[in-house]
Design a protein around this motif. Structure first.
Motif, PDB file in Angstrom:
ATOM      1  N   ASN A 138      85.814  80.108  18.690  1.00  0.00           N
ATOM      2  CA  ASN A 138      87.160  80.329  18.162  1.00  0.00           C
ATOM      3  C   ASN A 138      87.204  80.130  16.652  1.00  0.00           C
ATOM      4  N   GLN A 139      86.062  79.788  16.036  1.00  0.00           N
ATOM      5  CA  GLN A 139      85.988  79.615  14.591  1.00  0.00           C
ATOM      6  C   GLN A 139      84.714  80.267  14.068  1.00  0.00           C
ATOM      7  N   LEU A 140      84.856  81.205  13.150  1.00  0.00           N
ATOM      8  CA  LEU A 140      83.726  81.968  12.637  1.00  0.00           C
ATOM      9  C   LEU A 140      82.659  81.077  12.014  1.00  0.00           C
ATOM     10  N   GLU A 141      83.088  80.013  11.331  1.00  0.00           N
ATOM     11  CA  GLU A 141      82.132  79.167  10.607  1.00  0.00           C
ATOM     12  C   GLU A 141      81.202  78.395  11.530  1.00  0.00           C
ATOM     13  N   LEU A 142      81.509  78.341  12.814  1.00  0.00           N
ATOM     14  CA  LEU A 142      80.608  77.672  13.757  1.00  0.00           C
ATOM     15  C   LEU A 142      79.389  78.512  14.098  1.00  0.00           C
ATOM     16  N   LEU A 143      79.430  79.807  13.820  1.00  0.00           N
ATOM     17  CA  LEU A 143      78.340  80.705  14.195  1.00  0.00           C
ATOM     18  C   LEU A 143      77.300  80.784  13.082  1.00  0.00           C
ATOM     19  N   ASP A 144      76.047  80.538  13.438  1.00  0.00           N
ATOM     20  CA  ASP A 144      74.965  80.623  12.454  1.00  0.00           C
ATOM     21  C   ASP A 144      74.643  82.070  12.103  1.00  0.00           C
TER      22      ASP A 144
END
Length: 282
Positions: free
Chosen positions: A225-231
């Motif tokens: 639900n948050q883009l910044e969590l994806l590497d």
């Protein structure tokens, strides 16, 4: 479905796993239940690090099956300082009962056999600071329970879309996305690398990235639900793959099988915040 619906199978790796006899679908194929659960879910989700300082840390184990993902979570988090709630969902306990009955062949089950039996009897158990809850019902129904705590992590492992299509529809994932709290960062991991499933998750409101490879798959899929969590978020160039695919349209309730994506869905996908300049990673 009963425990007699399953059989033990020796994988190419030499590990033992379960197979559903009716459709020949193998649980955790190739590298085995323990290694797959650790790599795909526990390590990729960074469960140990992400659980620190969060109380309680909520994990949804969707598709309890024979409990490989749940046990990997127990082993990673039960001895730590964080308070953890593990919520396992499945409509049947048949594979779990089969695993307990054959625990002499399933090394990951043996240390937790008594604990799992208590879980099946009472619906909950605990170890250390981790409490384990069982929801024996259709997960789609469980999603409607208002007292279900929103998760920080989802280990999504139901049967495949071929044998269990209702767990892979756009409408289902839209409901799942609405169950998340935007102020509670959440990751979802799964074994798929399907263009259609990735498109479905994006259309449902998730951010979607390339996940770790396991066994014969060079990649899987991770969502949040948050883009910044994806590497490694799917880049805008991935949309060319969607446009060229003959199997990219999402499943819909009561609809037909996968096929080429419609112009309307593709335009909605193109407008997803993940593919807008302000959201792109440098």
């Amino acid at each position: 479905m009963s425990s007699e619906s399953f059989e033990l199978i020796t994988l190419k790796s030499g590990h033992t796993s379960l197979r559903l006899i009716s459709n020949q679908e193998t649980f955790h194929p190739v590298i085995g239940p323990e290694a797959e659960a650790r790599l795909l879910h526990v390590e990729q989700q960074r469960l140990v690090a992400r659980s620190q300082g969060t109380s309680p840390f909520i994990v949804w184990d969707v598709g309890l099956g024979a409990a490989a993902n749940a046990v990997a979570t127990l082993e990673a988090l039960s001895a730590g300082p964080a308070t953890v709630e593990l919520h396992s969902f499945d409509h049947t306990l048949a594979p779990l009962q089969f695993a307990c009955d054959h625990s002499e062949h399933l090394a990951y089950i043996r240390p937790y056999r008594l604990m799992i039996q208590q879980l099946m009897r009472t619906g909950q158990t605990s170890i250390g600071r981790l409490r384990w809850f069982l929801h024996c019902a259709d997960f789609r129904v469980s999603l409607s329970h208002r007292d279900l705590p929103p998760p920080h992590a989802i280990l999504y492992d139901p049967y495949s879309a071929v044998s269990n299509p209702e767990m892979w529809t756009l409408e289902h994932f839209q409901k799942l996305r609405r169950a998340l709290h935007d102020d509670r960062p959440c990751l979802l991991t799964n074994y798929t690398r399907s263009t259609a499933v990735r498109s479905t998750w994006l259309l449902a409101g998730f951010y979607v990235g390339i996940g770790v490879g396991i066994g014969e798959k060079n990649q899987t899929t991770i969502a949040s639900n948050q883009l910044e969590l994806l590497d490694q978020p799917l880049p805008i160039s991935w949309l060319k793959q969607v446009a060229a695919s003959q199997n990219s349209n999402p499943l819909r309730e009561g609809g037909s099988a996968y096929g080429p994506m419609s112009a309307e869905d593709f335009e909605q996908l193109r407008q997803h915040p993940q593919f807008q300049p302000r959201s792109l990673c440098p």
